[in-house]
Design an enzyme around this catalytic site. Sequence first.
Site, PDB file in Angstrom:
ATOM      1  N   ASN A 150      38.224  30.517  72.403  1.00  0.00           N
ATOM      2  CA  ASN A 150      39.684  31.404  72.477  1.00  0.00           C
ATOM      3  C   ASN A 150      40.627  31.915  71.260  1.00  0.00           C
ATOM      4  O   ASN A 150      41.454  32.921  71.581  1.00  0.00           O
ATOM      5  CB  ASN A 150      40.594  30.560  73.575  1.00  0.00           C
ATOM      6  CG  ASN A 150      41.126  29.156  72.867  1.00  0.00           C
ATOM      7  OD1 ASN A 150      40.461  28.713  72.120  1.00  0.00           O
ATOM      8  ND2 ASN A 150      42.170  28.813  73.422  1.00  0.00           N
ATOM      9  N   GLU A 250      41.390  18.751  68.715  1.00  0.00           N
ATOM     10  CA  GLU A 250      42.580  19.328  69.552  1.00  0.00           C
ATOM     11  C   GLU A 250      42.054  19.904  71.015  1.00  0.00           C
ATOM     12  O   GLU A 250      40.933  20.668  70.856  1.00  0.00           O
ATOM     13  CB  GLU A 250      42.912  20.423  68.751  1.00  0.00           C
ATOM     14  CG  GLU A 250      43.612  20.228  67.272  1.00  0.00           C
ATOM     15  CD  GLU A 250      45.040  19.250  67.915  1.00  0.00           C
ATOM     16  OE1 GLU A 250      45.553  19.480  68.955  1.00  0.00           O
ATOM     17  OE2 GLU A 250      45.558  18.766  66.820  1.00  0.00           O
ATOM     18  N   CYS A 284      45.459  26.749  74.776  1.00  0.00           N
ATOM     19  CA  CYS A 284      45.652  25.387  75.229  1.00  0.00           C
ATOM     20  C   CYS A 284      47.229  25.152  75.289  1.00  0.00           C
ATOM     21  O   CYS A 284      47.701  24.233  75.846  1.00  0.00           O
ATOM     22  CB  CYS A 284      45.053  24.269  74.044  1.00  0.00           C
ATOM     23  SG  CYS A 284      45.539  25.145  72.553  1.00  0.00           S
ATOM     24  N   GLU A 462      46.703  19.078  62.639  1.00  0.00           N
ATOM     25  CA  GLU A 462      46.407  20.397  61.985  1.00  0.00           C
ATOM     26  C   GLU A 462      47.548  21.170  61.237  1.00  0.00           C
ATOM     27  O   GLU A 462      48.531  21.059  61.902  1.00  0.00           O
ATOM     28  CB  GLU A 462      45.356  21.162  62.909  1.00  0.00           C
ATOM     29  CG  GLU A 462      44.598  20.375  63.292  1.00  0.00           C
ATOM     30  CD  GLU A 462      43.124  21.319  63.814  1.00  0.00           C
ATOM     31  OE1 GLU A 462      42.465  21.902  62.841  1.00  0.00           O
ATOM     32  OE2 GLU A 462      43.026  21.614  65.029  1.00  0.00           O
TER      33      GLU A 462
HETATM   34  P1  NDP Z   1      33.764  23.037  74.820  1.00  0.00           P
HETATM   35  O1  NDP Z   1      34.415  21.980  74.648  1.00  0.00           O
HETATM   36  O2  NDP Z   1      32.509  22.963  75.585  1.00  0.00           O
HETATM   37  O3  NDP Z   1      33.420  23.807  73.544  1.00  0.00           O
HETATM   38  C1  NDP Z   1      34.263  23.874  72.219  1.00  0.00           C
HETATM   39  C2  NDP Z   1      33.144  23.972  70.994  1.00  0.00           C
HETATM   40  O4  NDP Z   1      32.376  22.686  71.218  1.00  0.00           O
HETATM   41  C3  NDP Z   1      32.213  24.922  71.154  1.00  0.00           C
HETATM   42  O5  NDP Z   1      31.834  25.462  69.855  1.00  0.00           O
HETATM   43  C4  NDP Z   1      30.955  24.356  71.841  1.00  0.00           C
HETATM   44  O6  NDP Z   1      29.766  24.885  71.662  1.00  0.00           O
HETATM   45  C5  NDP Z   1      30.966  23.091  71.232  1.00  0.00           C
HETATM   46  N1  NDP Z   1      30.313  21.927  72.121  1.00  0.00           N
HETATM   47  C6  NDP Z   1      29.997  21.967  73.251  1.00  0.00           C
HETATM   48  N2  NDP Z   1      29.277  20.837  73.563  1.00  0.00           N
HETATM   49  C7  NDP Z   1      29.032  20.045  72.410  1.00  0.00           C
HETATM   50  C8  NDP Z   1      28.262  19.045  71.879  1.00  0.00           C
HETATM   51  N3  NDP Z   1      27.741  18.133  72.818  1.00  0.00           N
HETATM   52  N4  NDP Z   1      28.614  18.505  70.600  1.00  0.00           N
HETATM   53  C9  NDP Z   1      29.065  19.228  69.744  1.00  0.00           C
HETATM   54  N5  NDP Z   1      29.766  20.490  70.041  1.00  0.00           N
HETATM   55  C10 NDP Z   1      29.919  20.799  71.339  1.00  0.00           C
HETATM   56  O7  NDP Z   1      34.798  24.034  75.724  1.00  0.00           O
HETATM   57  P2  NDP Z   1      34.166  25.426  76.179  1.00  0.00           P
HETATM   58  O8  NDP Z   1      34.369  26.566  75.365  1.00  0.00           O
HETATM   59  O9  NDP Z   1      33.082  25.284  77.033  1.00  0.00           O
HETATM   60  O10 NDP Z   1      35.389  25.564  76.972  1.00  0.00           O
HETATM   61  C11 NDP Z   1      35.590  24.773  78.309  1.00  0.00           C
HETATM   62  C12 NDP Z   1      36.926  24.637  78.646  1.00  0.00           C
HETATM   63  O11 NDP Z   1      37.554  23.761  77.720  1.00  0.00           O
HETATM   64  C13 NDP Z   1      37.745  25.830  79.125  1.00  0.00           C
HETATM   65  O12 NDP Z   1      37.810  26.178  80.529  1.00  0.00           O
HETATM   66  C14 NDP Z   1      39.287  24.989  78.676  1.00  0.00           C
HETATM   67  O13 NDP Z   1      39.547  24.258  79.693  1.00  0.00           O
HETATM   68  C15 NDP Z   1      38.849  24.024  77.500  1.00  0.00           C
HETATM   69  N6  NDP Z   1      39.251  24.680  76.389  1.00  0.00           N
HETATM   70  C16 NDP Z   1      40.284  24.451  75.683  1.00  0.00           C
HETATM   71  C17 NDP Z   1      40.421  24.982  74.422  1.00  0.00           C
HETATM   72  C18 NDP Z   1      41.838  24.421  73.621  1.00  0.00           C
HETATM   73  O14 NDP Z   1      42.108  24.949  72.323  1.00  0.00           O
HETATM   74  N7  NDP Z   1      42.497  23.236  74.231  1.00  0.00           N
HETATM   75  C19 NDP Z   1      39.662  25.962  73.665  1.00  0.00           C
HETATM   76  C20 NDP Z   1      38.629  26.133  74.382  1.00  0.00           C
HETATM   77  C21 NDP Z   1      38.248  25.595  75.509  1.00  0.00           C
HETATM   78  P3  NDP Z   1      29.182  26.348  72.520  1.00  0.00           P
HETATM   79  O15 NDP Z   1      30.518  26.867  73.344  1.00  0.00           O
HETATM   80  O16 NDP Z   1      28.660  27.044  71.366  1.00  0.00           O
HETATM   81  O17 NDP Z   1      28.086  25.785  73.229  1.00  0.00           O
END
Ligand code: NDP
Length: 482
Positions: A150, A250, A284, A462
């Site tokens: 995001n 975060e 977020c 952060e």
């Molecule tokens: P994720 O937590 O799945 O992804 C965040 C990061 O973690 C991405 O780079 C992802 O990789 C990585 N990741 C996923 N699985 C693993 C793992 N097992 N080990 C290490 N790294 C991992 O969030 P999403 O992007 O899928 O979003 C899902 C939900 O998370 C959203 O709908 C929202 O509710 C929330 N979200 C919250 C954010 C915030 O700033 N608070 C930001 C984004 C999402 P990759 O995506 O490349 O597979």
Amino acid sequence: MDDIKANFIGGEWVAGHDAAPNVNPSDTSDIVGLYARGGSAEVDQAVAAAERAFAAWSRTTPQQRHDVLKTIGDEILTRRDELGRLLSREEGKTLAEGLGEVGRAGQIFLFFAGEALRSGGEVIASTRPGLGIEVTREALGVIGMITPWNFPIAIPAWKIAPALAYGNCVVLKPADLVPGCAHALAEIIARSGLPAGVFNLVMGPGSTVGQAMVDHPRIVAISFTGSVATGRRIAKACTASVPLKKVQLEMGGKNPLVVLDDADLDLAVECAVNGTFFSTGQRCTASSRLIVTAGIHDRFVAATARRLAALVVDHALKPATQIGPVVDEGQLQQDLSYVSLGQTEGAQLVCGGQVLNRDTAGFYLAPALFTEADNRMRIAREEIFGPVGVVIRVGDYDEALAVANDTEFGLSAGICTSSLKYASHFKRNAETGLVMVNTATAGIDYHVPFGGRKGSSYGAREQGRAAVEFYTTVKTAYTFAG
Ligand code: NDP
């Protein structure tokens, strides 16, 4: 293979074992580019390169670190228009929002260029005769960074810049959905004068690349932003690993915006519309719970619904667009399922919530507003991460504060009021890391701490000068001088 954007490891551009298209959510026929995907072998190479670079980089002068960070920040700001377009094209936020985020990323590098010059310590008198004590900070080593989709440039920037400023080496894994900005940032870093291996980029899915980083014994710390479920898994793995990894998370929010009877109505509507729906609600810090006292409730709902109906939802790069598309089909389906869940739970859908067709095939959703919601409903408790607002009617300030704090999250909270008494009380009693008075819950400065409490954040804050806590370790040295 020539036009596949490669990983950056040990100062070289390295192909992955496959590649994935980066799709524009405003127009799914527009492919932003093909980006390499690495795996655990690339993570191993990147960690080895970073380890080799660490001894020299951690002993560079503050001037050298300042100069590199300033060069990176200057180039980001010079190329703001081009990078802002790339960001909006791959993530779907409007061009104005994309330009704002790129500007922020550039300023973050400039801020930490200054912080690199500030490194110092304390000399403290001992309680014992003849002893002197120095308290200093040292770099940690190789730090793994895992970032969400995001904020494709600002979040990598606010992790990379302090890490480098304090002498660490970096392996970055950006979200698989939006590797474009991280790759462009790697190109800028590659020509900044930073020694080979200090910064490495490995693109690919979290389940493989991210997991390999979390499991890697020579990565000493992980900084993560993303969902609660992934964050919790990462924290568990980091604290179970040998050696232990330092970890910073975060995660999500379910941020309340309280609107009291004495609020300026126009300002309150502005705060609600901006905080809840701008950036397509995919922040977020989004104000997904609008907690409104009874005396202003109906006027607030009517004025907010009017504003929402007038918002232009369209292609992120069209000049008139105010709300871009949702980031992808999966997120769109998640948003739609919450719209339907809210109705099943008994909340009233006042407007929006339907898929919109535009000139280009994208993931367009009309901003949705629910009223008559109860804080126990799932739409009021779970992070939706889309353009969906939930209005909860309350009797008075005390009830508003209690409802605001009744959540597992604790990132940001806001209040709209003209009362100094309530504003001051709310600032002291909101159980969050960020608190906003008469301004939206989202939208933060780059030079001050960022982070939350409860289920939203874990570990050191952060950004700003607080970033030194995570990216350094403290050493206390005793010298007996006789
Ligand atoms: P994720 O937590 O799945 O992804 C965040 C990061 O973690 C991405 O780079 C992802 O990789 C990585 N990741 C996923 N699985 C693993 C793992 N097992 N080990 C290490 N790294 C991992 O969030 P999403 O992007 O899928 O979003 C899902 C939900 O998370 C959203 O709908 C929202 O509710 C929330 N979200 C919250 C954010 C915030 O700033 N608070 C930001 C984004 C999402 P990759 O995506 O490349 O597979």
